[in-house]
Design an enzyme around this catalytic site. Sequence first.
Site, PDB file in Angstrom:
ATOM      1  N   ASN A   1      12.287  -6.636  -0.658  1.00  0.00           N
ATOM      2  CA  ASN A   1      12.575  -5.239  -0.321  1.00  0.00           C
ATOM      3  C   ASN A   1      13.069  -5.112   1.108  1.00  0.00           C
ATOM      4  OD1 ASN A   1      11.788  -4.238  -2.791  1.00  0.00           O
ATOM      5  ND2 ASN A   1       9.762  -3.607  -2.110  1.00  0.00           N
ATOM      6  N   ILE A   2      13.870  -4.082   1.328  1.00  0.00           N
ATOM      7  CA  ILE A   2      14.183  -3.660   2.691  1.00  0.00           C
ATOM      8  C   ILE A   2      13.267  -2.473   2.986  1.00  0.00           C
ATOM      9  CG2 ILE A   2      15.946  -2.718   4.220  1.00  0.00           C
ATOM     10  CD1 ILE A   2      18.062  -4.085   2.415  1.00  0.00           C
TER      11      ILE A   2
ATOM     12  N   GLY B   1       3.520  -5.246  11.697  1.00  0.00           N
ATOM     13  CA  GLY B   1       4.637  -5.723  10.871  1.00  0.00           C
ATOM     14  C   GLY B   1       4.148  -6.451   9.636  1.00  0.00           C
TER      15      GLY B   1
ATOM     16  N   ASP C   1      -1.127 -10.384   1.203  1.00  0.00           N
ATOM     17  CA  ASP C   1      -0.024 -11.300   0.868  1.00  0.00           C
ATOM     18  C   ASP C   1      -0.103 -12.578   1.712  1.00  0.00           C
ATOM     19  OD1 ASP C   1       0.971  -9.537  -0.998  1.00  0.00           O
ATOM     20  OD2 ASP C   1       2.312  -8.557   0.426  1.00  0.00           O
TER      21      ASP C   1
ATOM     22  N   GLY D   1       6.605  -9.998  -2.995  1.00  0.00           N
ATOM     23  CA  GLY D   1       7.143 -11.327  -3.280  1.00  0.00           C
ATOM     24  C   GLY D   1       7.640 -12.011  -2.021  1.00  0.00           C
TER      25      GLY D   1
ATOM     26  N   GLU E   1       6.004  -6.639  -9.015  1.00  0.00           N
ATOM     27  CA  GLU E   1       7.152  -5.879  -8.498  1.00  0.00           C
ATOM     28  C   GLU E   1       8.489  -6.395  -9.042  1.00  0.00           C
ATOM     29  OE1 GLU E   1       5.415  -4.067  -4.317  1.00  0.00           O
ATOM     30  OE2 GLU E   1       6.747  -5.789  -4.193  1.00  0.00           O
TER      31      GLU E   1
HETATM   32  P1  ATP Z   1      -2.824  -5.374   2.021  1.00  0.00           P
HETATM   33  O1  ATP Z   1      -2.547  -4.554   0.779  1.00  0.00           O
HETATM   34  O2  ATP Z   1      -3.115  -4.531   3.240  1.00  0.00           O
HETATM   35  O3  ATP Z   1      -1.858  -6.455   2.266  1.00  0.00           O
HETATM   36  P2  ATP Z   1      -5.049  -6.303   0.483  1.00  0.00           P
HETATM   37  O4  ATP Z   1      -5.790  -5.027   0.184  1.00  0.00           O
HETATM   38  O5  ATP Z   1      -4.276  -6.934  -0.596  1.00  0.00           O
HETATM   39  O6  ATP Z   1      -4.185  -6.137   1.792  1.00  0.00           O
HETATM   40  P3  ATP Z   1      -7.437  -7.259   1.802  1.00  0.00           P
HETATM   41  O7  ATP Z   1      -8.545  -7.606   0.870  1.00  0.00           O
HETATM   42  O8  ATP Z   1      -7.518  -5.967   2.533  1.00  0.00           O
HETATM   43  O9  ATP Z   1      -6.068  -7.413   1.009  1.00  0.00           O
HETATM   44  O10 ATP Z   1      -7.289  -8.398   2.908  1.00  0.00           O
HETATM   45  C1  ATP Z   1      -6.993  -9.744   2.570  1.00  0.00           C
HETATM   46  C2  ATP Z   1      -7.735 -10.670   3.514  1.00  0.00           C
HETATM   47  O11 ATP Z   1      -7.252 -10.448   4.850  1.00  0.00           O
HETATM   48  C3  ATP Z   1      -9.241 -10.466   3.584  1.00  0.00           C
HETATM   49  O12 ATP Z   1      -9.926 -11.189   2.574  1.00  0.00           O
HETATM   50  C4  ATP Z   1      -9.550 -10.998   4.982  1.00  0.00           C
HETATM   51  O13 ATP Z   1      -9.653 -12.406   4.975  1.00  0.00           O
HETATM   52  C5  ATP Z   1      -8.296 -10.601   5.772  1.00  0.00           C
HETATM   53  N1  ATP Z   1      -8.511  -9.304   6.436  1.00  0.00           N
HETATM   54  C6  ATP Z   1      -8.168  -8.075   5.984  1.00  0.00           C
HETATM   55  N2  ATP Z   1      -8.555  -7.105   6.849  1.00  0.00           N
HETATM   56  C7  ATP Z   1      -9.137  -7.747   7.884  1.00  0.00           C
HETATM   57  C8  ATP Z   1      -9.753  -7.338   9.108  1.00  0.00           C
HETATM   58  N3  ATP Z   1      -9.831  -6.043   9.446  1.00  0.00           N
HETATM   59  N4  ATP Z   1     -10.248  -8.288   9.934  1.00  0.00           N
HETATM   60  C9  ATP Z   1     -10.149  -9.595   9.627  1.00  0.00           C
HETATM   61  N5  ATP Z   1      -9.605 -10.056   8.491  1.00  0.00           N
HETATM   62  C10 ATP Z   1      -9.105  -9.158   7.621  1.00  0.00           C
END
Ligand code: ATP
Length: 289
Positions: free
Chosen positions: A10-11, A273, A238, A40, A136
């Site tokens: 995506n852009i 980012g 991701d 992706g 996606e």
């Molecule tokens: P997003 O949709 O924002 O990409 P997600 O909801 O798919 O994230 P999360 O479970 O929020 O995934 O985060 C993935 C991993 O990133 C967590 O298991 C943790 O290891 C790390 N992480 C996320 N938030 C934090 C935080 N505030 N501090 C440290 N590590 C974090």
Amino acid sequence: MAIHNLGSINIDHFYSVPHLPAPGETLAATAYGIGLGGKGANQSTAAAKAGARTVHIGAVGPEGAWTVERLNGAGVDTTHVSVLETPTGHAIINVDATGENAIVLFPGANLALPFPKVVSALSEAAPGDTLLLQNETAHQEKAARHGRDLGLRVVYSAAPFDPTAVRAVLPFTTLLILNAVEAEQLCAALDTTIEALDVPEILITRGAQGAEWRHRDGNRAFAPALSVKAQDTTGAGDTFAGYFCAGLDLGQKPQAALAWAAKAAALKVTRRGTADAIPSAAEVAAFGT
Ligand code: ATP
């Protein structure tokens, strides 16, 4: 070994706005930014920056050439990214002064890739390689079935959550990746529990609460989240998924891959980012030492 990722590109267009636009309103943005996005592209970027051979299977439109170059720059093999007449998938992301956002997503070329292109890309895959999928793109079910038949490890990052897609892909999935919300949505949609799900391996990420991996043979692993000053959690999941897949692909045990992915995701969270903010293996190694 390699990771073949049938994934979106995506852009992302970011607009800073004083408030989210009301119906009929015309609003001037105070700032604008553009970046590479899509689950992706993010996961391919993470896996390649981790050091795994990563082949992206996807599509962009004629104006999306720079996104492919950006993926290439991250070390992703883009031989199997097609350029189609359909515009590149893109997101219009309005962010107000409080950080609240409203997003319009146009899937574009992500849904237009013909399935024979997927088959052709996977003809280069070897048994034991990973086929990575999210929600996606088109063709998840057919790709998962084909991947399973080729002897690939089918890894399904079931986001954005879609009960129909999950039901279709699950029977071919080796490793299912969910965040905490998706895990709840899945259990509600299938009227089951995580323990009762018929899939060999499950990874659940729980934000600052860490991440757990479980194998149906009883093996378990857990990695706490690192304590960091969070700047932007977008793309943390991701980054985690890409690093975890890369770790396993490079021969790490699940516990080691989980700890590595937690470190990479924590470092990402300290940066603003998405794809461009995903750290390299060298940066992860230097982080916190
Ligand atoms: P997003 O949709 O924002 O990409 P997600 O909801 O798919 O994230 P999360 O479970 O929020 O995934 O985060 C993935 C991993 O990133 C967590 O298991 C943790 O290891 C790390 N992480 C996320 N938030 C934090 C935080 N505030 N501090 C440290 N590590 C974090």
